[in-house]
Design an enzyme around this catalytic site. Structure first.
Site, PDB file in Angstrom:
ATOM      1  CG  ASP A 180     -18.019 -34.589  16.840  1.00 14.56           C
ATOM      2  OD1 ASP A 180     -18.683 -35.611  17.047  1.00 14.56           O
ATOM      3  OD2 ASP A 180     -16.858 -34.612  16.387  1.00 14.56           O
ATOM      4  CG  HIS A 221     -21.728 -33.936  13.272  1.00 15.53           C
ATOM      5  ND1 HIS A 221     -21.190 -35.151  13.617  1.00 15.53           N
ATOM      6  CD2 HIS A 221     -22.012 -33.327  14.444  1.00 15.53           C
ATOM      7  CE1 HIS A 221     -21.128 -35.251  14.931  1.00 15.53           C
ATOM      8  NE2 HIS A 221     -21.627 -34.166  15.461  1.00 15.53           N
ATOM      9  CB  CYS A 273     -24.604 -36.031  15.795  1.00 18.87           C
ATOM     10  SG  CYS A 273     -24.612 -34.949  17.238  1.00 18.87           S
ATOM     11  NE  ARG A 329     -16.243 -37.148  15.167  1.00 15.63           N
ATOM     12  CZ  ARG A 329     -17.132 -38.147  15.221  1.00 15.63           C
ATOM     13  NH1 ARG A 329     -16.860 -39.304  14.652  1.00 15.63           N
ATOM     14  NH2 ARG A 329     -18.277 -37.970  15.850  1.00 15.63           N
ATOM     15  CB  CYS A 389     -22.242 -30.736  16.961  1.00  8.76           C
ATOM     16  SG  CYS A 389     -22.060 -32.035  18.210  1.00  8.76           S
TER      17      CYS A 389
HETATM   18 CO    CO Z   1     -22.508 -34.058  17.343  1.00  9.87          CO
END
Ligand code: CO
Length: 244
Positions: A79, A133, A136, A81, A77
């Site tokens: 993302d 994750h 998400c 993090r 992803c």
């Molecule tokens: Co995500």
């Protein structure tokens, strides 16, 4: 639009002598001016990172320069993090990386397919990791009904995953648990999508690699959970099987 209060870019040599990088360069955007300057911290951090690497190994960059031979392809992803090299302790040269919203493997996505073909046929990676994750945002939004414009088209692929597994998901009363399970099922479905490409099937036949792994990252603990592994003997739904 005047640029008169754009700050002057100043020298950085004094700032980069210390380690670790993140303690000397905290990103604190208290004011508009700080926000406008925050990108400079990345350039400063880059200098500090180079110094750190060279202090440990003088030829750090020269060593990996000539060619890359990564053993892993990471499909993750986007993302912020979930930084793949940080969470797996890998170094530059170890991992070929493709990231998008909610780690999707879409069979008409030429960006992804180009990455996959290069990774499998040229780099000959041994393992492909699809990593989702918990928490998400892409998966969360796909569970909802908000009109998100163009994003609807992308998240639609996760709605399809929900539909395939609706019976299991709707039997889960707790919404957070249902969300977590959809994150996991999405990873497993994306692993299947990888196995259903002619690129991977041809490589399985000729090279007996790569192995496909489905993992989920837990934002609370930092730990990866190993959900699934698919190997060349994987039983693929016959409609997706290619003859070579
Ligand atoms: Co995500």
């Amino acid at each position: 639009m005047g640029c008169q209060w754009m700050p002057t870019y100043v020298g950085m040599t004094k700032v980069v002598q210390l380690n670790p990088i993140r303690t000397i360069l905290p990103i604190q955007a208290h004011s508009l001016q700080n926000i406008m300057e925050s990108y400079k911290k990345l350039l400063l951090a880059n200098r500090a990172w180079v110094e750190e690497k060279l202090s440990v190994k003088k030829d750090y960059f020269e060593r990996t320069y000539p060619e890359q031979k990564p053993e892993f392809l990471w499909i993750g992803c986007a993302d912020s993090r979930v930084p793949p090299t940080d969470i797996t302790g890998t170094e530059q040269g170890d991992m070929f990386v493709h990231r998008n919203i909610a780690n999707l493997v879409v069979h008409t996505d030429f960006n992804f397919l180009s990455v996959l073909q290069y990774a499998v046929e040229v780099l000959r990676v041994k393992h492909i990791v699809v990593c989702g994750h918990y928490g998400c945002g892409g998966v969360k939004n796909a569970m909802g009904h908000k009109d998100l414009g163009l994003l609807n088209k992308w998240l639609r692929h996760i709605k399809d995953v929900y539909r395939y597994h609706a019976a299991e998901l709707e039997a889960i009363g707790d919404e957070q648990s249902r969300f977590n399970r959809l994150v996991e099922l999405n990873v497993i479905e994306q692993c299947r999508n990888v196995t259903e490409t002619s690129i991977v099937q041809r490589s399985w036949k000729n090279d007996h690699f790569p192995y496909i792994h489905g993992w989920v990252y837990d934002l609370h603990t930092g730990l990866l959970k190993d959900l699934a592994m698919m190997k060349p003997d994987e039983d693929i739904n016959s409609i997706y099987r290619y003859d070579f």
